[in-house]
Design a protein around this motif. Structure first.
Motif, PDB file in Angstrom:
ATOM      1  N   GLY A 133       0.807  -1.210   0.000  1.00 41.44           N
ATOM      2  CA  GLY A 133       0.000   0.000   0.000  1.00 41.44           C
ATOM      3  C   GLY A 133       0.838   1.257   0.000  1.00 41.44           C
ATOM      4  O   GLY A 133       2.011   1.255   0.389  1.00 41.44           O
ATOM      5  N   ARG A 134       0.213   2.325  -0.468  1.00 42.34           N
ATOM      6  CA  ARG A 134       0.831   3.649  -0.463  1.00 42.34           C
ATOM      7  C   ARG A 134      -0.186   4.631   0.124  1.00 42.34           C
ATOM      8  O   ARG A 134      -1.297   4.749  -0.398  1.00 42.34           O
ATOM      9  CB  ARG A 134       1.204   4.102  -1.883  1.00 42.34           C
TER      10      ARG A 134
ATOM     11  N   ALA B  91       9.410   4.386  -5.285  1.00 38.60           N
ATOM     12  CA  ALA B  91       9.498   5.053  -3.986  1.00 38.60           C
ATOM     13  C   ALA B  91       9.318   4.071  -2.822  1.00 38.60           C
ATOM     14  O   ALA B  91       8.990   4.478  -1.714  1.00 38.60           O
ATOM     15  CB  ALA B  91       8.448   6.155  -3.895  1.00 38.60           C
ATOM     16  N   LYS B  92       9.563   2.799  -3.070  1.00 41.59           N
ATOM     17  CA  LYS B  92       9.286   1.788  -2.049  1.00 41.59           C
ATOM     18  C   LYS B  92      10.121   1.940  -0.788  1.00 41.59           C
ATOM     19  O   LYS B  92       9.756   1.434   0.279  1.00 41.59           O
ATOM     20  CB  LYS B  92       9.480   0.385  -2.629  1.00 41.59           C
TER      21      LYS B  92
ATOM     22  N   GLY C 182       3.657  27.911  -7.579  1.00 40.19           N
ATOM     23  CA  GLY C 182       3.720  26.543  -8.054  1.00 40.19           C
ATOM     24  C   GLY C 182       2.497  26.217  -8.884  1.00 40.19           C
ATOM     25  O   GLY C 182       1.460  26.877  -8.787  1.00 40.19           O
ATOM     26  N   GLU C 183       2.620  25.189  -9.724  1.00 45.11           N
ATOM     27  CA  GLU C 183       1.501  24.700 -10.524  1.00 45.11           C
ATOM     28  C   GLU C 183       0.979  23.400  -9.920  1.00 45.11           C
ATOM     29  O   GLU C 183       1.747  22.648  -9.295  1.00 45.11           O
ATOM     30  CB  GLU C 183       1.951  24.456 -11.963  1.00 45.11           C
ATOM     31  N   PRO C 184      -0.299  23.095 -10.072  1.00 49.03           N
ATOM     32  CA  PRO C 184      -0.840  21.848  -9.535  1.00 49.03           C
ATOM     33  C   PRO C 184      -0.043  20.617  -9.959  1.00 49.03           C
ATOM     34  O   PRO C 184       0.117  19.679  -9.162  1.00 49.03           O
ATOM     35  CB  PRO C 184      -2.270  21.817 -10.092  1.00 49.03           C
ATOM     36  N   ASP C 185       0.460  20.615 -11.183  1.00 51.39           N
ATOM     37  CA  ASP C 185       1.242  19.464 -11.646  1.00 51.39           C
ATOM     38  C   ASP C 185       2.541  19.288 -10.860  1.00 51.39           C
ATOM     39  O   ASP C 185       3.078  18.176 -10.791  1.00 51.39           O
ATOM     40  CB  ASP C 185       1.567  19.594 -13.137  1.00 51.39           C
ATOM     41  N   ASP C 186       3.071  20.376 -10.293  1.00 54.66           N
ATOM     42  CA  ASP C 186       4.277  20.246  -9.476  1.00 54.66           C
ATOM     43  C   ASP C 186       4.023  19.307  -8.303  1.00 54.66           C
ATOM     44  O   ASP C 186       4.887  18.514  -7.919  1.00 54.66           O
ATOM     45  CB  ASP C 186       4.720  21.625  -8.954  1.00 54.66           C
ATOM     46  N   VAL C 187       2.851  19.403  -7.731  1.00 50.21           N
ATOM     47  CA  VAL C 187       2.469  18.529  -6.626  1.00 50.21           C
ATOM     48  C   VAL C 187       2.048  17.158  -7.141  1.00 50.21           C
ATOM     49  O   VAL C 187       2.381  16.123  -6.558  1.00 50.21           O
ATOM     50  CB  VAL C 187       1.326  19.168  -5.813  1.00 50.21           C
ATOM     51  N   ALA C 188       1.332  17.139  -8.260  1.00 51.38           N
ATOM     52  CA  ALA C 188       0.822  15.874  -8.804  1.00 51.38           C
ATOM     53  C   ALA C 188       1.953  14.920  -9.175  1.00 51.38           C
ATOM     54  O   ALA C 188       1.879  13.714  -8.916  1.00 51.38           O
ATOM     55  CB  ALA C 188      -0.047  16.152 -10.029  1.00 51.38           C
ATOM     56  N   PHE C 189       3.028  15.450  -9.770  1.00 56.27           N
ATOM     57  CA  PHE C 189       4.138  14.591 -10.162  1.00 56.27           C
ATOM     58  C   PHE C 189       4.864  14.045  -8.935  1.00 56.27           C
ATOM     59  O   PHE C 189       5.355  12.911  -8.942  1.00 56.27           O
ATOM     60  CB  PHE C 189       5.105  15.348 -11.069  1.00 56.27           C
ATOM     61  N   ALA C 190       4.943  14.843  -7.877  1.00 58.23           N
ATOM     62  CA  ALA C 190       5.546  14.367  -6.635  1.00 58.23           C
ATOM     63  C   ALA C 190       4.715  13.224  -6.054  1.00 58.23           C
ATOM     64  O   ALA C 190       5.256  12.218  -5.577  1.00 58.23           O
ATOM     65  CB  ALA C 190       5.655  15.512  -5.634  1.00 58.23           C
ATOM     66  N   ALA C 191       3.399  13.373  -6.114  1.00 57.68           N
ATOM     67  CA  ALA C 191       2.519  12.321  -5.607  1.00 57.68           C
ATOM     68  C   ALA C 191       2.638  11.051  -6.437  1.00 57.68           C
ATOM     69  O   ALA C 191       2.633   9.934  -5.897  1.00 57.68           O
ATOM     70  CB  ALA C 191       1.071  12.813  -5.598  1.00 57.68           C
ATOM     71  N   ALA C 192       2.741  11.203  -7.751  1.00 63.94           N
ATOM     72  CA  ALA C 192       2.879  10.030  -8.622  1.00 63.94           C
ATOM     73  C   ALA C 192       4.146   9.261  -8.294  1.00 63.94           C
ATOM     74  O   ALA C 192       4.157   8.022  -8.313  1.00 63.94           O
ATOM     75  CB  ALA C 192       2.873  10.474 -10.085  1.00 63.94           C
TER      76      ALA C 192
ATOM     77  N   LEU D  25       5.703   9.188  -5.270  1.00 63.29           N
ATOM     78  CA  LEU D  25       5.522   8.528  -3.976  1.00 63.29           C
ATOM     79  C   LEU D  25       4.592   7.325  -4.077  1.00 63.29           C
ATOM     80  O   LEU D  25       4.704   6.384  -3.286  1.00 63.29           O
ATOM     81  CB  LEU D  25       4.974   9.525  -2.950  1.00 63.29           C
ATOM     82  N   ALA D  26       3.675   7.356  -5.041  1.00 62.63           N
ATOM     83  CA  ALA D  26       2.745   6.241  -5.223  1.00 62.63           C
ATOM     84  C   ALA D  26       3.364   5.081  -5.981  1.00 62.63           C
ATOM     85  O   ALA D  26       2.812   3.978  -5.989  1.00 62.63           O
ATOM     86  CB  ALA D  26       1.500   6.720  -5.967  1.00 62.63           C
TER      87      ALA D  26
END
Length: 267
Positions: free
Chosen positions: A150-151, A248-249, A231-241, A243-244
């Motif tokens: 899980g993430r 990023a295990k 910042g742009e929303p994608d800046d956060v979205a790519f970081a989340a991708a 970590l998911a």
């Protein structure tokens, strides 16, 4: 010389940051950061469950994602309601056989000094920004433990690293969410689950439109940031991708700051 990415493509190995086959729930994904993260996950191959208050708006978003070739579903429930959270998580697992990724993004932001903050407003902020994350992580974690994978990604804020004037309740919840993230990371790690948080800075979304429309406030944000921009929303979205993803295990209990360096310096 072949790159790591090209070598993976040539050998047919798992592509970098792929979420293919994963099922993800992103709360508060009808707009703003949640929407950007849902789109990013869908592009990486995940089956994304979008969440919000308006079922019609969610259905339209899911339809747009599916028209782009992604797999998507919807879930509309109150993240502060424990039975509703349990039913929603259980329904996702029942329908899809799994829930691999939980992004706790839904929340509130308000402006009020400590002296002017009513107890009811304080409790509302705690419920929306902190207790909801606990409830969903607790229920999702129970299913993730069974599959030993899980993430969990909690969306905190750069305001979780310092104080902000007239935002005591909000700041408190974001500090606390970082503590919850680390506790989840510790307790869930033996079951193949990671828990991390993202701390965005000033991001250009509809929630920050009023600040950006105020020339003085907009100039302050840009001057305060080493990169001189929002910042742009994608800046956060790519970081989340990231970590998911499987890549990023070994990232667990981390607070990933996405703020252009604002919190790293004193200007």
């Amino acid at each position: 010389m072949a790159t790591a990415t090209s070598e993976r493509q040539e050998t047919g190995a798992h592509p970098l940051f792929s979420l293919k086959g994963k099922v993800a729930l992103v709360t508060g994904s009808s707009r703003g950061l949640g929407h950007a993260m849902a789109v990013a996950f869908a592009r990486q191959g995940a089956h994304v469950i979008v969440h919000g208050r308006d079922p019609d708006q969610l259905a339209a978003l899911a339809e747009r994602l599916e028209e782009s070739g992604a797999n998507a579903g919807t879930a509309s429930f109150d993240v502060t309601d424990m039975p509703a959270c349990e039913r929603a998580i259980d329904a996702i697992v029942s329908d899809h056989g799994r829930l691999d990724i939980l992004v706790n993004n839904a929340g509130l932001a308000s402006r009020s000094s400590i002296a002017e903050t009513a107890l009811a407003d304080w409790r509302t902020m705690l419920d929306a920004n902190l207790t909801s994350c606990f409830l969903l992580a607790q229920r999702a974690g129970a299913h993730m433990r069974e599959r030993e994978y899980g993430r969990i990604i909690n969306i905190s804020s750069a305001a979780g690293l310092f104080a902000a004037r007239d935002r005591a309740a909000y700041v408190t919840t974001k500090h606390a969410l970082m503590g919850l993230t680390k506790s989840l990371a510790l307790e869930f790690a033996p079951f193949g689950i990671t828990a991390n948080a993202i701390a965005p800075g000033f991001i250009a979304t509809d929630m920050t439109a009023a600040i950006r429309e105020n020339s003085q406030a907009d100039s302050w944000v840009k001057a305060r940031n080493p990169q001189g921009r929002w910042g742009e929303p994608d800046d956060v979205a790519f970081a989340a991708a990231y970590l998911a993803s499987e890549e990023a295990k070994f990232v667990n209990g981390a607070i990933l700051t996405v703020d252009g360096g604002m919190s790293a310096v004193v200007i």
